[in-house]
Design an enzyme around this catalytic site. Structure first.
Site, PDB file in Angstrom:
ATOM      1  N   CYS A  83      -6.363 -28.488  10.109  1.00  0.00           N
ATOM      2  CA  CYS A  83      -7.430 -29.494  10.078  1.00  0.00           C
ATOM      3  C   CYS A  83      -6.902 -30.878   9.725  1.00  0.00           C
ATOM      4  O   CYS A  83      -7.506 -31.887  10.093  1.00  0.00           O
ATOM      5  CB  CYS A  83      -8.517 -29.062   9.094  1.00  0.00           C
TER       6      CYS A  83
ATOM      7  N   HIS B 270      -5.780 -21.727   9.521  1.00  0.00           N
ATOM      8  CA  HIS B 270      -7.058 -22.217   8.976  1.00  0.00           C
ATOM      9  C   HIS B 270      -7.849 -21.077   8.339  1.00  0.00           C
ATOM     10  O   HIS B 270      -8.390 -21.233   7.231  1.00  0.00           O
ATOM     11  CB  HIS B 270      -7.888 -22.892  10.070  1.00  0.00           C
TER      12      HIS B 270
ATOM     13  N   ASP C 294      -7.780  -7.581   0.340  1.00  0.00           N
ATOM     14  CA  ASP C 294      -6.877  -7.826   1.462  1.00  0.00           C
ATOM     15  C   ASP C 294      -7.652  -7.524   2.726  1.00  0.00           C
ATOM     16  O   ASP C 294      -8.584  -6.713   2.709  1.00  0.00           O
ATOM     17  CB  ASP C 294      -5.659  -6.881   1.415  1.00  0.00           C
TER      18      ASP C 294
ATOM     19  N   CYS D  64      -6.515 -27.677   5.176  1.00  0.00           N
ATOM     20  CA  CYS D  64      -5.419 -26.882   5.746  1.00  0.00           C
ATOM     21  C   CYS D  64      -4.599 -27.747   6.709  1.00  0.00           C
ATOM     22  O   CYS D  64      -5.044 -28.788   7.178  1.00  0.00           O
ATOM     23  CB  CYS D  64      -5.947 -25.629   6.439  1.00  0.00           C
TER      24      CYS D  64
ATOM     25  N   ASP E 230       0.865  -1.181   0.000  1.00  0.00           N
ATOM     26  CA  ASP E 230       0.000   0.000   0.000  1.00  0.00           C
ATOM     27  C   ASP E 230       0.906   1.237   0.000  1.00  0.00           C
ATOM     28  O   ASP E 230       2.134   1.118   0.069  1.00  0.00           O
ATOM     29  CB  ASP E 230      -0.979  -0.028   1.173  1.00  0.00           C
TER      30      ASP E 230
ATOM     31  N   CYS F 260     -11.802 -29.731   5.423  1.00  0.00           N
ATOM     32  CA  CYS F 260     -10.807 -28.675   5.164  1.00  0.00           C
ATOM     33  C   CYS F 260      -9.431 -29.329   4.974  1.00  0.00           C
ATOM     34  O   CYS F 260      -9.056 -30.243   5.700  1.00  0.00           O
ATOM     35  CB  CYS F 260     -10.762 -27.684   6.322  1.00  0.00           C
TER      36      CYS F 260
HETATM   37 ZN    ZN Z   1      -8.739 -25.947   8.198  1.00  0.00          ZN
END
Ligand code: ZN
Length: 387
Positions: free
Chosen positions: A309, A335, A266, A306, A92, A304
């Site tokens: 998870c 996550h 963002d 990620c 920015d 999920c």
């Molecule tokens: Zn997750």
């Protein structure tokens, strides 16, 4: 090429799927950029950020100007080498932090006088913002703008907009003086005043920017105002350039803005939510600190992919949070950022497959209209980058 944009598909209502071409590779859009305020992520490591699939991140010039400072970036050859990030980086201009932080500051035609986090007084001009972003070496730079509260009256908003337009031209001139292969985006201002938004979009899109941002939202307006201003702006922005809605927002905000033709986002909210013990899911927000969670043997969100998870039961994350172990917040932040990446991919795939409308209506039903957001200081409004 600095930054290019290929529009692949547009829905009847204007939601877009495309590819943002950067010198660090092609990035599918719509895209969410996790925030690495001080060239570092809060709560998660660089490897964690990579594992979420993020291909572009945002860093804040206001903070980088103070520490480590432009000279350090110059000596490292730029932010990618400095922090070991191979993906793209957007910086920015420093404007938002200056205008949102409490404390003394003054705006003149020349630039903005303010104090850096270290207390040093500083004058940031459109030219020095570009020079700083050139030293940082980001792939996409933003022109310095004047951001006012959405509640500002028309006269004050008009004055800020006029300064933004003059600074936009000066930013382009500074960029042209010493081009380094970076892209430069202009910012449309105008608050919640439709006539000013139209005037600003006309002035900014007449300039040869590589992309266009919608600024001055998520600073106090209602959801309806934000959505109608977003739609008004995207209708006036060129089809062949990327569009970035700065500092927005909750998962539902992202869906609504994609619906209205925005490509880039963002927000600090994924990590802010994690700090409170809250996890995004496609069913709503999960409060990982609730006592009942201590016996949860499954993941935060079934299905999920990620790292959190895949490796930790929810009951263990609950325990880490309860005992104040930093890893608890890390797993939630990871996550949540991963969730925003998956959300963007789902939106994109639906646009490309011609199944946008059913997904849009499903998500509007499922995602919470309001998040119980933590109490933040004015400078850390939930939809804007953290100062
Ligand atoms: Zn997750």
């Amino acid at each position: 090429m600095t930054v290019g944009f290929s529009l692949l598909s547009t829905t009847a209502h204007g939601a877009r799927a495309g590819i943002l071409h950067t010198r660090k590779g092609d990035i599918p859009t719509p895209v969410f950029m996790p925030v690495a305020t001080r060239a570092g992520f809060r709560h998660i490591s660089l490897a964690d950020a990579r594992s979420t699939g993020a291909k572009i991140i945002l860093s804040n010039t206001y903070h980088l100007l103070d520490a480590p400072g432009p000279q350090v970036f110059e000596s490292f050859g730029g932010i990618h080498q400095f922090m070991g990030w191979a993906g793209a980086v957007l910086t920015d201009s420093g404007g938002y932090q200056i205008f949102s932080l409490p404390g003394e500051r003054s705006i003149s035609q020349r630039g903005a006088h303010f104090r850096l986090p270290s207390g040093r007084r500083h004058l940031l001009t459109p030219e020095s913002s570009i020079e700083t972003q050139q030293a940082i070496g980001s792939d996409i730079m933003m022109a310095l703008d004047v951001c006012v509260d959405s509640t500002s009256d028309e006269a004050r908003t008009r004055e800020a907009m006029a300064t933004t337009h003059a600074w936009a031209e000066r930013s382009l001139s500074a960029h042209a003086l010493r081009p380094r292969g970076q892209a430069l985006f202009g910012i449309v201002q105008g608050g919640v005043h439709p006539a000013l938004r139209e005037e600003s979009a006309a002035a900014i899109t007449a300039l040869p920017f590589d992309g266009f941002a919608i600024g001055g939202l998520a600073v106090g307006e209602s959801r309806n105002e934000r959505e109608s201003m977003t739609a008004l702006c995207t209708a006036l922005l060129p089809q062949d350039k990327p569009r970035y809605l700065m500092g927005v927002g909750t998962p539902l905000d992202l869906v609504e803005a994609v619906h209205r033709g925005v490509d880039m986002f963002d927000c600090i909210l994924p990590t802010k939510m994690a700090q409170q013990g809250w996890a995004y899911t496609f069913q709503g927000v999960l409060e990982a600190m609730r006592p009942a969670m201590q016996y949860a043997t499954g993941p935060l969100e079934p299905g999920c992919t990620c790292l959190a998870c895949q490796s930790q039961p929810l009951g263990y994350i609950h325990h880490l949070l309860r005992v104040g172990a930093v890893q608890g917040v890390r797993w939630l932040a990871l996550h949540n950022i991963h969730h925003t990446q998956v959300l963007m991919a789902r939106l994109r795939n639906a646009i490309l497959a011609g199944s946008w409308e059913p997904l849009y209506h499903e998500l509007r039903e499922r995602l919470p209209r309001r998040l119980k957001t933590p109490l933040l200081s004015p400078a850390e409004s939930p939809s804007e980058p953290s100062p």
